[in-house]
Design a protein around this motif. Structure first.
Motif, PDB file in Angstrom:
ATOM      1  N   VAL B  64     -14.333 -39.478 -55.743  1.00  0.00           N
ATOM      2  CA  VAL B  64     -15.436 -39.390 -56.703  1.00  0.00           C
ATOM      3  C   VAL B  64     -15.172 -38.269 -57.706  1.00  0.00           C
ATOM      4  CG1 VAL B  64     -17.884 -38.804 -56.948  1.00  0.00           C
ATOM      5  CG2 VAL B  64     -17.162 -40.383 -55.153  1.00  0.00           C
ATOM      6  N   VAL B  65     -14.676 -37.115 -57.193  1.00  0.00           N
ATOM      7  CA  VAL B  65     -14.355 -35.984 -58.072  1.00  0.00           C
ATOM      8  C   VAL B  65     -13.263 -36.391 -59.066  1.00  0.00           C
ATOM      9  CG1 VAL B  65     -13.356 -33.669 -58.150  1.00  0.00           C
ATOM     10  CG2 VAL B  65     -15.074 -34.222 -56.429  1.00  0.00           C
ATOM     11  N   ILE B  66     -12.255 -37.140 -58.581  1.00  0.00           N
ATOM     12  CA  ILE B  66     -11.163 -37.574 -59.461  1.00  0.00           C
ATOM     13  C   ILE B  66     -11.700 -38.444 -60.596  1.00  0.00           C
ATOM     14  CG2 ILE B  66      -9.080 -39.002 -59.592  1.00  0.00           C
ATOM     15  CD1 ILE B  66      -8.365 -38.040 -56.794  1.00  0.00           C
ATOM     16  N   VAL B  67     -12.581 -39.405 -60.250  1.00  0.00           N
ATOM     17  CA  VAL B  67     -13.152 -40.285 -61.275  1.00  0.00           C
ATOM     18  C   VAL B  67     -13.945 -39.455 -62.290  1.00  0.00           C
ATOM     19  CG1 VAL B  67     -14.810 -42.136 -61.687  1.00  0.00           C
ATOM     20  CG2 VAL B  67     -13.203 -42.314 -59.788  1.00  0.00           C
ATOM     21  N   ALA B  68     -14.721 -38.476 -61.784  1.00  0.00           N
ATOM     22  CA  ALA B  68     -15.527 -37.639 -62.682  1.00  0.00           C
ATOM     23  C   ALA B  68     -14.622 -36.836 -63.617  1.00  0.00           C
ATOM     24  CB  ALA B  68     -16.421 -36.704 -61.871  1.00  0.00           C
ATOM     25  N   ILE B  69     -13.520 -36.289 -63.066  1.00  0.00           N
ATOM     26  CA  ILE B  69     -12.573 -35.524 -63.895  1.00  0.00           C
ATOM     27  C   ILE B  69     -11.991 -36.438 -64.969  1.00  0.00           C
ATOM     28  CG2 ILE B  69     -10.352 -34.313 -63.903  1.00  0.00           C
ATOM     29  CD1 ILE B  69     -11.011 -33.263 -61.143  1.00  0.00           C
ATOM     30  N   TRP B  70     -11.680 -37.689 -64.578  1.00  0.00           N
ATOM     31  CA  TRP B  70     -11.138 -38.667 -65.531  1.00  0.00           C
ATOM     32  C   TRP B  70     -12.109 -38.858 -66.692  1.00  0.00           C
ATOM     33  CZ3 TRP B  70      -6.463 -41.303 -65.365  1.00  0.00           C
ATOM     34  CH2 TRP B  70      -6.324 -42.306 -66.318  1.00  0.00           C
ATOM     35  N   ARG B  71     -13.386 -39.032 -66.383  1.00  0.00           N
ATOM     36  CA  ARG B  71     -14.398 -39.242 -67.429  1.00  0.00           C
ATOM     37  C   ARG B  71     -14.517 -38.002 -68.321  1.00  0.00           C
ATOM     38  NH1 ARG B  71     -16.865 -44.220 -67.357  1.00  0.00           N
ATOM     39  NH2 ARG B  71     -17.303 -43.414 -69.430  1.00  0.00           N
ATOM     40  N   LEU B  72     -14.463 -36.804 -67.688  1.00  0.00           N
ATOM     41  CA  LEU B  72     -14.544 -35.568 -68.466  1.00  0.00           C
ATOM     42  C   LEU B  72     -13.347 -35.437 -69.404  1.00  0.00           C
ATOM     43  CD1 LEU B  72     -15.897 -33.115 -65.745  1.00  0.00           C
ATOM     44  CD2 LEU B  72     -17.077 -33.864 -67.806  1.00  0.00           C
ATOM     45  N   LEU B  73     -12.163 -35.866 -68.927  1.00  0.00           N
ATOM     46  CA  LEU B  73     -10.971 -35.799 -69.776  1.00  0.00           C
ATOM     47  C   LEU B  73     -11.120 -36.720 -70.979  1.00  0.00           C
ATOM     48  CD1 LEU B  73      -8.091 -35.641 -67.151  1.00  0.00           C
ATOM     49  CD2 LEU B  73      -8.884 -33.841 -68.680  1.00  0.00           C
ATOM     50  N   THR B  74     -11.756 -37.894 -70.762  1.00  0.00           N
ATOM     51  CA  THR B  74     -12.028 -38.799 -71.883  1.00  0.00           C
ATOM     52  C   THR B  74     -12.880 -38.090 -72.928  1.00  0.00           C
ATOM     53  OG1 THR B  74     -12.041 -40.601 -70.287  1.00  0.00           O
ATOM     54  CG2 THR B  74     -12.883 -41.088 -72.479  1.00  0.00           C
ATOM     55  N   LEU B  75     -13.903 -37.348 -72.453  1.00  0.00           N
ATOM     56  CA  LEU B  75     -14.767 -36.606 -73.367  1.00  0.00           C
ATOM     57  C   LEU B  75     -13.983 -35.506 -74.079  1.00  0.00           C
ATOM     58  CD1 LEU B  75     -17.963 -36.390 -71.147  1.00  0.00           C
ATOM     59  CD2 LEU B  75     -17.709 -37.651 -73.272  1.00  0.00           C
ATOM     60  N   VAL B  76     -13.049 -34.851 -73.365  1.00  0.00           N
ATOM     61  CA  VAL B  76     -12.220 -33.806 -73.983  1.00  0.00           C
ATOM     62  C   VAL B  76     -11.402 -34.408 -75.123  1.00  0.00           C
ATOM     63  CG1 VAL B  76     -10.228 -32.302 -73.613  1.00  0.00           C
ATOM     64  CG2 VAL B  76     -12.090 -32.305 -71.968  1.00  0.00           C
ATOM     65  N   LYS B  77     -10.812 -35.589 -74.861  1.00  0.00           N
ATOM     66  CA  LYS B  77      -9.972 -36.226 -75.887  1.00  0.00           C
ATOM     67  C   LYS B  77     -10.781 -36.599 -77.120  1.00  0.00           C
ATOM     68  CE  LYS B  77      -6.463 -38.929 -75.206  1.00  0.00           C
ATOM     69  NZ  LYS B  77      -5.592 -40.023 -74.736  1.00  0.00           N
ATOM     70  N   ARG B  78     -12.047 -37.002 -76.890  1.00  0.00           N
ATOM     71  CA  ARG B  78     -12.894 -37.390 -78.028  1.00  0.00           C
ATOM     72  C   ARG B  78     -13.582 -36.191 -78.663  1.00  0.00           C
ATOM     73  NH1 ARG B  78     -15.966 -42.091 -75.007  1.00  0.00           N
ATOM     74  NH2 ARG B  78     -14.288 -43.587 -74.753  1.00  0.00           N
ATOM     75  N   ASP B  79     -13.268 -34.971 -78.145  1.00  0.00           N
ATOM     76  CA  ASP B  79     -13.893 -33.748 -78.640  1.00  0.00           C
ATOM     77  C   ASP B  79     -15.414 -33.790 -78.430  1.00  0.00           C
ATOM     78  OD1 ASP B  79     -13.805 -31.220 -79.573  1.00  0.00           O
ATOM     79  OD2 ASP B  79     -13.843 -31.763 -81.696  1.00  0.00           O
ATOM     80  N   ARG B  80     -15.841 -34.422 -77.339  1.00  0.00           N
ATOM     81  CA  ARG B  80     -17.276 -34.485 -77.063  1.00  0.00           C
ATOM     82  C   ARG B  80     -17.616 -33.804 -75.731  1.00  0.00           C
ATOM     83  NH1 ARG B  80     -19.698 -39.105 -76.137  1.00  0.00           N
ATOM     84  NH2 ARG B  80     -21.679 -38.146 -76.558  1.00  0.00           N
ATOM     85  N   ILE B  81     -16.721 -32.893 -75.286  1.00  0.00           N
ATOM     86  CA  ILE B  81     -16.927 -32.271 -73.984  1.00  0.00           C
ATOM     87  C   ILE B  81     -18.170 -31.387 -73.996  1.00  0.00           C
ATOM     88  CG2 ILE B  81     -15.384 -30.290 -74.429  1.00  0.00           C
ATOM     89  CD1 ILE B  81     -15.760 -32.131 -71.070  1.00  0.00           C
ATOM     90  N   PHE B  82     -18.477 -30.775 -75.157  1.00  0.00           N
ATOM     91  CA  PHE B  82     -19.655 -29.909 -75.230  1.00  0.00           C
ATOM     92  C   PHE B  82     -20.878 -30.724 -75.629  1.00  0.00           C
ATOM     93  CE2 PHE B  82     -16.162 -26.848 -76.230  1.00  0.00           C
ATOM     94  CZ  PHE B  82     -16.182 -26.263 -74.979  1.00  0.00           C
ATOM     95  N   SER B  83     -21.183 -31.753 -74.834  1.00  0.00           N
ATOM     96  CA  SER B  83     -22.369 -32.563 -75.092  1.00  0.00           C
ATOM     97  C   SER B  83     -23.049 -32.845 -73.756  1.00  0.00           C
ATOM     98  CB  SER B  83     -21.983 -33.872 -75.788  1.00  0.00           C
ATOM     99  OG  SER B  83     -21.170 -34.634 -74.933  1.00  0.00           O
TER     100      SER B  83
END
Lengths: 68, 159
Positions: B64-83
């Motif tokens: 579950v943590v791995i999947v969550a990290i994957w989703r967070l990395l997607t947000l990092v790539k889109r520059d939307r991590i601070f949302s």
């Protein structure tokens, strides 16, 4: 907001359109609309400087404090 | 920021690798291991299925943590991590760590009261402290993320 941006007045004085003003200042027309409608929460000094340069006015001509 | 983006791809490759290895452990290694141990020690055979279930559950938490990290990395790539969107996935990570911690605490208490030598309880205690630190660290990171999100939101309102 107690601070009003008197942009429409200054634009009208110079008969400048919003589109032309936006291009000269380097803002998006959407952001100029935000400034004009009084929905802006904060303005950079660099933006203020560019607006003053384009309009040939002082910050005080653009910003006005009114009691709520 | 540029370095950060360059790390995303290798990190994702290793996350996939880790996930795959965990699945192998879940479906092959662990059930086989506990079946083997039940045959070797018939007096402890009643622990076979509970032990299998708990260890598979821990690996599930990691997945579950791995999947969550994957989703967070997607947000990092889109520059939307601070949302606000990223807080959901951080909460998922905190939740998974909390669930694993509860199961670990239960196993630690059970083993602690029934074990005759201190080896296994000590190892479990070490693990428990490690997971506690990890969980609390995630809570600090969550608070930092919230702060950064607020700052970013404020900056976005500046014209």
């Amino acid at each position: 907001m107690a601070i009003v941006v008197r942009l429409d007045v200054e634009l009208a004085k110079r008969k400048m359109s919003v589109g032309e003003f936006a291009e000269k200042v380097g803002l998006t027309p959407a952001n100029v609309a935000v400034l004009k409608n009084g929905r802006a929460k904060a303005v950079r000094f660099s933006t203020l400087e560019a607006m003053c340069r384009v309009l040939g006015c002082q910050p005080g001509d653009l910003l006005e404090w009114v009691e709520d | 920021m540029v370095t950060g983006h360059r790390v995303v791809l290798p990190l994702r490759l290793f996350l996939v690798l880790l996930f795959g290895v965990l699945v192998v452990f879940q479906v092959l290694s662990l059930p086989g291991q506990f079946a083997h141990m039940a045959r070797e020690n018939p007096d402890l055979a009643h622990l076979r299925w509970p032990a299998t279930a708990v260890t598979v559950f821990w690996l599930l938490c990691v997945q579950v943590v791995i999947v969550a990290i994957w989703r967070l990395l997607t947000l990092v790539k889109r520059d939307r991590i601070f949302s606000e969107a990223s807080l959901v996935w951080v909460d998922v990570i905190v939740g998974a760590i909390a669930a694993a911690w509860l199961a670990l605490a239960g196993v630690f208490l059970f083993v602690g009261f029934s074990a005759h030598d201190p080896g296994l309880p000590l190892v479990l205690f070490l693990l428990l402290i490690g997971v506690t630190v990890l969980g609390l660290l995630m809570l600090v990171m969550r608070a930092l993320l919230r702060q950064a999100t607020t700052l970013r939101t404020d900056m976005d309102a500046v014209i």
